[in-house]
Design an enzyme around this catalytic site. Structure first.
Site, PDB file in Angstrom:
ATOM      1  N   TYR A   1     -70.184 120.504 -31.969  1.00  0.00           N
ATOM      2  CA  TYR A   1     -69.408 119.284 -31.714  1.00  0.00           C
ATOM      3  C   TYR A   1     -69.190 118.565 -33.036  1.00  0.00           C
ATOM      4  O   TYR A   1     -70.141 118.217 -33.731  1.00  0.00           O
ATOM      5  CB  TYR A   1     -70.141 118.359 -30.733  1.00  0.00           C
ATOM      6  CG  TYR A   1     -69.334 117.119 -30.421  1.00  0.00           C
ATOM      7  CD1 TYR A   1     -68.256 117.187 -29.550  1.00  0.00           C
ATOM      8  CD2 TYR A   1     -69.622 115.900 -31.027  1.00  0.00           C
ATOM      9  CE1 TYR A   1     -67.479 116.063 -29.281  1.00  0.00           C
ATOM     10  CE2 TYR A   1     -68.854 114.765 -30.765  1.00  0.00           C
ATOM     11  CZ  TYR A   1     -67.780 114.859 -29.889  1.00  0.00           C
ATOM     12  OH  TYR A   1     -67.006 113.756 -29.628  1.00  0.00           O
TER      13      TYR A   1
ATOM     14  N   ASP B   1     -71.812 119.322 -41.247  1.00  0.00           N
ATOM     15  CA  ASP B   1     -71.639 118.120 -40.438  1.00  0.00           C
ATOM     16  C   ASP B   1     -73.026 117.525 -40.231  1.00  0.00           C
ATOM     17  O   ASP B   1     -73.799 117.983 -39.388  1.00  0.00           O
ATOM     18  CB  ASP B   1     -70.981 118.489 -39.098  1.00  0.00           C
ATOM     19  CG  ASP B   1     -70.813 117.270 -38.188  1.00  0.00           C
ATOM     20  OD1 ASP B   1     -71.448 116.222 -38.461  1.00  0.00           O
ATOM     21  OD2 ASP B   1     -70.066 117.380 -37.202  1.00  0.00           O
TER      22      ASP B   1
ATOM     23  N   LYS C   1     -72.484 107.818 -37.574  1.00  0.00           N
ATOM     24  CA  LYS C   1     -73.597 107.301 -36.765  1.00  0.00           C
ATOM     25  C   LYS C   1     -74.335 106.152 -37.457  1.00  0.00           C
ATOM     26  O   LYS C   1     -73.738 105.142 -37.742  1.00  0.00           O
ATOM     27  CB  LYS C   1     -74.553 108.442 -36.418  1.00  0.00           C
ATOM     28  CG  LYS C   1     -73.900 109.570 -35.616  1.00  0.00           C
ATOM     29  CD  LYS C   1     -73.655 109.211 -34.179  1.00  0.00           C
ATOM     30  CE  LYS C   1     -73.200 110.394 -33.360  1.00  0.00           C
ATOM     31  NZ  LYS C   1     -72.580 110.014 -32.101  1.00  0.00           N
TER      32      LYS C   1
END
Ligand SMILES: Cc1ncc(COP(=O)(O)O)c(C=O)c1O
Length: 445
Positions: A168, A252, A279
């Site tokens: 993801y 990532d 985040k």
């Protein structure tokens, strides 16, 4: 269906009955969240503006957070072990973060120019991540990955990217292992999908597509995919394959950059060409960033005659930059990162020990302060295939049982630590977890 014993909240009924009974108890306990859900559905599809937050029969509506605690509209208090899917690293009210935001607010928002805050945050990231020669900010992890991939395509003058099934990388860069019924809304990059942790197959796909591949993008531990770690040798081999073929290796680390002072790349001793962030990096406010090798990032230098434009009204918004800089330099110091991830390792071991003692079929996977329960799975998964067959109802029961005991976790079983947590919070989770193992023994045999 006949339940073994009384029908409410009790052990060892079959899975479907257990799940529907847990959902009924949840509904009974949360009438105000239901009312809010119905009101929300008047103006948002399904009352939702962020898919991951939906769970059946309807999600909780929160009114307040403080430290590592949350309160919902029905007055329940939870220890927040979801931690905003890792973005909530600092908790809900860290004094250093709130003070940084308040100071920035007092100096005015939306200044339409550069400020010292972004310089401070960029310098802090560069200090912590030696693979980052130069970096740029954006507004989300999704954007960070779109930009990292676009930078790689520009640099290599190639088109395709290789990603991993189950990975993801954002709302429009999503590669679920089991295709969702409605499909995805991915951007139309040509993508080669490889099996995570399967070196032979991945190397073969890289070799077959080498002349077209701009980037290989990988989460060094799948986060949303279930806290599945990439094997160190797998990552090392990817580094070599990318070097061999002139492909940009993108890590990532939107989630995993919190797993050590310098992210999972530091733990594994691998230097990606580009890294994406997001985040927690904005101190709990919206953010994203991407950075890496100077040769790639320099193309964004607006002083160059051949500069490539990268816009974004809020890329350097003062509140995020101020909160992020304060967080990374004054709160989530290298020492704090080591300590939090040690606590996570200890907690995961404790939960796995409880599983072992109860003889349950389940495992808690992960690294440091991020973890995921996989009920019905015997060993830490190496690939999304290893967890694909877990019945969703089993995950649902875990989620409902935890909520009923005042523990907020993700429906998919994800658990993340945050800085304000104490040993008492870990004890509370371990206690609730053990009760779940005991009450649901029949489902975990
Ligand atoms: C590994 C990873 N990359 C990218 C993203 C996308 O970040 P955002 O939700 O900020 O767009 C996420 C979000 O969960 C993520 O876990």
């Amino acid at each position: 269906m006949v339940a073994a014993g009384p029908s409410v909240g009790l052990p060892n009924v079959d899975l479907a009955s257990a799940a529907s009974e847990a959902a009924a108890l949840y509904t009974e306990a949360n009438p105000n969240s239901l009312a809010r859900h119905r009101a929300a559905a008047e103006s948002m599809p399904g009352g939702n503006t962020r898919t991951v937050l939906f769970f059946a029969p309807y999600p909780l509506c929160f009114v307040r957070g403080d430290g590592a605690r949350l309160w919902d509209v029905d007055g329940h208090e939870y220890v927040d072990f979801l931690g905003e899917y890792t973005a909530g690293l600092y908790g809900h009210s860290h004094p250093v973060i709130t003070e940084a935001i308040q100071r920035a607010l007092a100096d005015g928002i939306a200044l339409g120019g550069h400020t010292p805050h972004e310089i401070a945050l960029a310098a802090a990231v560069k200090r912590r991540f030696p693979s980052v020669d130069l970096m740029r900010f954006c507004n989300s992890g999704t954007e960070a990955n779109l930009l990292a991939i676009s930078a790689a395509r520009l640099f290599t003058r190639r088109d395709k990217i290789l990603a991993f099934a189950g990975g993801y990388h954002g709302s429009v860069l999503s590669f679920p292992f089991t295709a969702p019924p409605g499909g995805t809304i991915n951007v139309p990059f040509p993508v080669v999908l490889a099996p995570y942790n399967d070196l032979a197959a991945t190397e073969a796909l890289i070799a077959a597509n080498a002349k077209d591949l701009a980037a290989v993008i990988i989460e060094p531990m799948m986060g949303g995919g279930g806290c599945i770690q990439a094997a160190p040798e797998f990552l090392a081999a990817l580094r070599q394959a990318c070097d061999r073929h002139g492909i940009v290796l993108v890590f990532d680390e939107v989630m995993t950059s919190r797993l050590s002072p310098g992210g999972l790349q530091q733990v594994r001793g691998i230097r990606p060409d580009l890294t994406s962030f997001g985040k927690y990096l904005g101190g709990g406010l919206p953010t994203g960033a991407f950075g890496g090798r100077a040769a790639i990032m320099e193309r964004f230098d607006p002083r160059r005659p051949d500069a490539v434009a990268h816009a974004g009204t809020f890329n350097n918004n003062v509140l995020t930059m101020a909160a992020g800089a304060a967080g990374l330099t004054r709160v989530y110091t290298p020492e704090a990162a080591v300590a939090l991830n040690r606590s996570g390792d200890a907690l995961r071991q404790r939960l796995n020990e409880l599983i072992r003692r109860r003889g349950a079929k389940a495992v808690v996977s992960g690294y440091g302060s991020m973890m995921n329960l996989h009920p019905g799975v015997a060993a830490p998964p190496a690939s999304p295939a290893d967890i694909a067959k877990v019945p969703t109802a089993l995950r649902d029961v875990f989620h409902f049982d935890m909520l009923a005991r005042g523990i907020h976790v993700a429906r998919r079983g994800m658990i993340n630590l945050s800085l304000p947590m104490t040993e008492q919070d870990f004890d509370k989770l371990a206690g609730a977890f053990d009760e779940f193992l005991s009450a649901r023994a029949g489902l975990l045999a």
